[in-house]
Design an enzyme around this catalytic site. Structure first.
Site, mmCIF file in Angstrom:
data_model
loop_
_atom_site.group_PDB
_atom_site.id
_atom_site.type_symbol
_atom_site.label_atom_id
_atom_site.label_comp_id
_atom_site.label_asym_id
_atom_site.label_seq_id
_atom_site.Cartn_x
_atom_site.Cartn_y
_atom_site.Cartn_z
ATOM 1 N N CYS A 94 -24.438 -35.073 -9.629
ATOM 2 C CA CYS A 94 -23.868 -36.316 -9.115
ATOM 3 C C CYS A 94 -24.882 -37.461 -9.136
ATOM 4 O O CYS A 94 -25.328 -37.877 -10.192
ATOM 5 C CB CYS A 94 -23.295 -36.057 -7.717
ATOM 6 S SG CYS A 94 -22.166 -37.313 -7.119
ATOM 7 N N HIS A 95 -25.288 -37.977 -7.978
ATOM 8 C CA HIS A 95 -26.273 -39.052 -7.882
ATOM 9 C C HIS A 95 -27.702 -38.521 -7.798
ATOM 10 O O HIS A 95 -28.651 -39.295 -7.762
ATOM 11 C CB HIS A 95 -25.996 -39.923 -6.649
ATOM 12 C CG HIS A 95 -24.775 -40.778 -6.768
ATOM 13 N ND1 HIS A 95 -23.512 -40.281 -6.558
ATOM 14 C CD2 HIS A 95 -24.631 -42.080 -7.078
ATOM 15 C CE1 HIS A 95 -22.618 -41.255 -6.724
ATOM 16 N NE2 HIS A 95 -23.269 -42.355 -7.048
ATOM 17 N N GLY A 96 -27.867 -37.206 -7.776
ATOM 18 C CA GLY A 96 -29.189 -36.590 -7.691
ATOM 19 C C GLY A 96 -30.186 -37.066 -8.741
ATOM 20 O O GLY A 96 -31.381 -37.133 -8.463
ATOM 21 N N PRO A 97 -29.753 -37.409 -9.968
ATOM 22 C CA PRO A 97 -30.724 -37.854 -10.968
ATOM 23 C C PRO A 97 -31.512 -39.115 -10.599
ATOM 24 O O PRO A 97 -32.526 -39.405 -11.229
ATOM 25 C CB PRO A 97 -29.864 -38.090 -12.217
ATOM 26 C CG PRO A 97 -28.758 -37.105 -12.079
ATOM 27 C CD PRO A 97 -28.444 -37.136 -10.593
ATOM 28 N N TRP A 98 -31.079 -39.860 -9.595
ATOM 29 C CA TRP A 98 -31.878 -41.013 -9.172
ATOM 30 C C TRP A 98 -33.306 -40.576 -8.831
ATOM 31 O O TRP A 98 -34.266 -41.267 -9.151
ATOM 32 C CB TRP A 98 -31.259 -41.691 -7.957
ATOM 33 C CG TRP A 98 -30.301 -42.799 -8.276
ATOM 34 C CD1 TRP A 98 -30.238 -43.529 -9.424
ATOM 35 C CD2 TRP A 98 -29.293 -43.312 -7.410
ATOM 36 N NE1 TRP A 98 -29.231 -44.468 -9.322
ATOM 37 C CE2 TRP A 98 -28.639 -44.353 -8.092
ATOM 38 C CE3 TRP A 98 -28.887 -42.991 -6.122
ATOM 39 C CZ2 TRP A 98 -27.606 -45.075 -7.533
ATOM 40 C CZ3 TRP A 98 -27.848 -43.701 -5.571
ATOM 41 C CH2 TRP A 98 -27.214 -44.744 -6.268
#
Length: 186
Positions: A113-117
């Site tokens: 999800c947004h974890g790659p930030w």
């Protein structure tokens, strides 16, 4: 996935308040069922609170504070998403350094999800194929990654997925990737 044996594998799950609850709970259950030892690592002490799609979710205990966590004590890393969680983590130098240490050591990392930030902030996205929530597409491209709209992508020691609906495929590939680490470590 049922045949994977992660016995002896230690997995850090790095989160703070606002992690997407299902993106921590379901992968953790899969890891635990496969025999891994999972530990919630957080810059907060005591408990962290999840986000359950549209509202605050459950609180879960923190196993190891980020101040005391050492990447050398873990074999793999899982980074759940949620918007608030990785947005906060990427602003904390200790969290970014913790994530970077796994990549530097060639240890497997699972991110959804947004974890790659946090992966971007650690400077470890360049040259990789990464699936994520669509709003990270430009961020990933600007960081030198190839954003892909697929339920799961494995690129070397990184497995990534877009969203909660992808969790079954994500878990399958995460367990596969982590089991190769268990064999190498064992």
């Amino acid at each position: 996935m049922a045949n994977a044996n992660l016995k002896g594998l230690k997995v850090a799950i790095l989160v703070t308040d606002g992690f997407e609850q299902v993106e921590l709970a379901e992968p953790r259950k899969a890891l635990d069922r496969a025999g891994a030892t999972t530990s919630v690592v957080s810059p907060k002490s005591g408990r962290v609170r999840g986000w359950n799609f549209t509202d605050w979710g459950d609180e879960i205990p923190v196993d190891v504070s980020l101040d005391r966590a050492r990447p050398d004590d873990f074999d793999a890393l899982h980074l759940p998403g949620g918007v608030m969680n990785p947005d906060t983590l990427r602003m904390l130098p200790k969290a970014v350094a913790f994530v970077k240490a796994f990549f530097d050591a060639g240890k497997p990392v699972a991110v959804i999800c947004h974890g790659p930030w946090t992966v971007i902030e650690a400077g470890t996205a360049r040259g990789r194929r990464i699936a994520s929530w669509p709003s990270l597409k430009t961020d990933l491209r600007n960081a030198g990654a190839e954003w892909v709209d697929q339920e799961v992508v494995v690129d070397g020691n990184l497995v990534s997925s877009r969203k909660p609906d992808d969790i079954p495929a994500f878990n399958r590939e995460m367990i596969g990737l982590f089991s190769r680490q268990a064999v190498a470590a064992g």
